[in-house]
Scaffold this active site. Structure first.
Site: not given
Ligand code: SAJ
Length: 412
Positions: A212, A266
């Site tokens: 995780k 997360c």
């Molecule tokens: N972000 C960027 N650039 C990107 C992608 C995301 O700046 O290219 C930023 C987003 O704007 C946000 C942050 O990263 O601020 C996180 O967003 P996210 O969509 O990457 O992830 P979360 O936090 O919504 O969900 C993540 C997911 N993990 C992965 O994709 C590896 C999800 O599957 C997990 O279940 C979740 O964390 C968790 O609960 O741990």
């Protein structure tokens, strides 16, 4: 069915959807939470968090008596723990909620029960959970040090769902199931197979805990790469969005998107659990966190430079949530940026956030929450912080004469 009654401890973003899905599969579900108002809300068939379609399945589960919520744990065949694991000031994981959950369920544990930890946890947390339970119940045997055939089975199975798609991903995602013994893992798989259509992969608890943390750190490191590129490109006067688009035409390159920083509870938190467990070796993981955490200050500096060009600048801040099209403001870099702009009195601030009704307390009374048409009329600077669909569809011709700072590259 060997699991007639399942208790879910912690009815938040993960626990409540899991409880409702299990209930929809005919299991009697007892949801436990320390928050009395959340418990009351759920028992009325309503929800206290925002997630598409969750209200519908919670209402159905409560109306058919398959789901009830309570503040005091009751006996069940299995217990799933989905409580928060924040970090403390020095980035050390805070396991106090897991310990409290263990102490709360210990008195009602019975021989044959399964306990599964779902909360994102540092490596070794499931072993600690077993020890807390064993200390509280010396009359029962626990799978400590790999003991097979213990009275209580214990496993770790991290949630992996994406906010906004929780109900689909709870069912369709593969799961990693780590047992304190093989028997524990097998038993946990039979619980998850009640609602999971993806594959349940068996391993030990430590590997499942690390899996995780690894998944979220992988994403953090990749976003940090994009964020670092965005700074380098500013220095070199290159459009980072065009650069990434072109580089991604290579068959083995897939760069993520730069942004104003990484938010949510997360990805901005979990990598620290790896760093704190092996600070000497976790160099890239720590640096990625620092790069991503440094991005809001960079954005603030850009806004200050732009504001210097005006006598009394009016700055439109577009978006507050931690990512697009959700209402979740936790650990949001957009909120942190607006808070600093307020503190440093950089100008008059107008905020547009279509997904929340009220401003967070830290901004209430200090900035104005307005509609898009107001900022189009009044703002000197358009600061795009979140790529919400409402902003993506805006006509750039309307920005005529305004300074545009687009942290997400949607208007490029
Ligand atoms: N972000 C960027 N650039 C990107 C992608 C995301 O700046 O290219 C930023 C987003 O704007 C946000 C942050 O990263 O601020 C996180 O967003 P996210 O969509 O990457 O992830 P979360 O936090 O919504 O969900 C993540 C997911 N993990 C992965 O994709 C590896 C999800 O599957 C997990 O279940 C979740 O964390 C968790 O609960 O741990």
């Amino acid at each position: 069915m060997i699991f007639k009654t399942v208790s879910v401890i912690g009815l938040g973003y993960i626990g409540l959807p899991t409880a409702a899905i299990l209930a929809s599969r005919g299991v009697n579900v007892i949801g436990v939470d320390v928050n009395e108002s959340a418990v009351d809300t759920i028992n009325q068939g309503n929800i206290h968090i925002v997630e598409p379609d969750l209200d519908i399945i919670v209402r159905a589960a409560v109306q058919t008596d398959q789901l009830k919520a309570t503040t005091i744990p009751e006996a069940a065949d299995a217990f799933m723990i989905a409580v928060p694991t924040p970090f403390k000031e020095n980035h050390q994981p805070d396991l106090s909620y897991i310990e409290a959950a263990a102490k709360a369920i210990a008195p009602v544990l019975e021989k044959g029960n399964l306990v599964v930890l779902e909360s994102t946890s540092p490596v070794g947390a499931t072993e600690k959970l077993a020890t807390w339970l064993a200390d509280a119940r010396p009359d029962l045997s626990f799978p400590i040090d790999g003991t097979e055939h213990a009275d209580i089975s214990i496993a770790y199975c991290p949630e992996r769902v994406l906010p906004g798609y929780v109900l689909q991903e709870l069912v369709s995602n593969d799961r990693v199931v780590g047992g304190l013994s093989n028997e524990c893992a097998q038993k946990a798989v039979s619980l998850y197979e009640i609602f999971v259509k993806g594959v349940c992969h068996i391993t030990n608890a430590r590997t499942a805990e690390m899996a995780k943390l690894t998944e979220n750190s992988f994403r953090d490191v990749n976003i940090a790469f994009a964020n670092e590129l965005s700074l380098i490109c500013d220095t070199l006067k290159i459009n980072v969005w065009e650069l990434i688009k072109l580089s991604n035409r290579h068959p083995r390159v897939n760069i993520l998107n730069p942004g104003p920083g990484v938010g949510g509870h997360c990805i901005a938190v979990d990598p620290w659990f790896i760093v704190s467990s092996d600070p000497e070796n976790a160099k890239i993981i720590r640096t990625a966190r620092e790069v991503n955490d440094g991005k809001p200050s960079y954005v603030i500096d850009c806004v200050k430079k732009a504001a210097d060009r005006f006598k009394a600048p009016i700055i439109a801040c577009l978006g507050l949530s931690f990512k697009a099209d959700i209402d979740d403001l936790r650990e949001s870099p957009a909120v942190a940026i607006v808070e600093t702009l307020v503190e440093e009195k950089v100008g008059e601030l107008l905020v547009v956030e279509p997904n929340v009704e009220h401003l967070p307390k830290s901004l209430d009374g200090k900035v104005k929450k307005v509609d898009l048409n107001v900022v189009l009329k009044k703002a000197d600077i358009m600061l795009l912080l979140v790529d919400h669909k409402e902003f993506k569809s805006m006509d750039k011709l309307q920005f005529n004469g305004k300074v545009v700072i687009d942290t997400r590259g949607i208007w490029e």
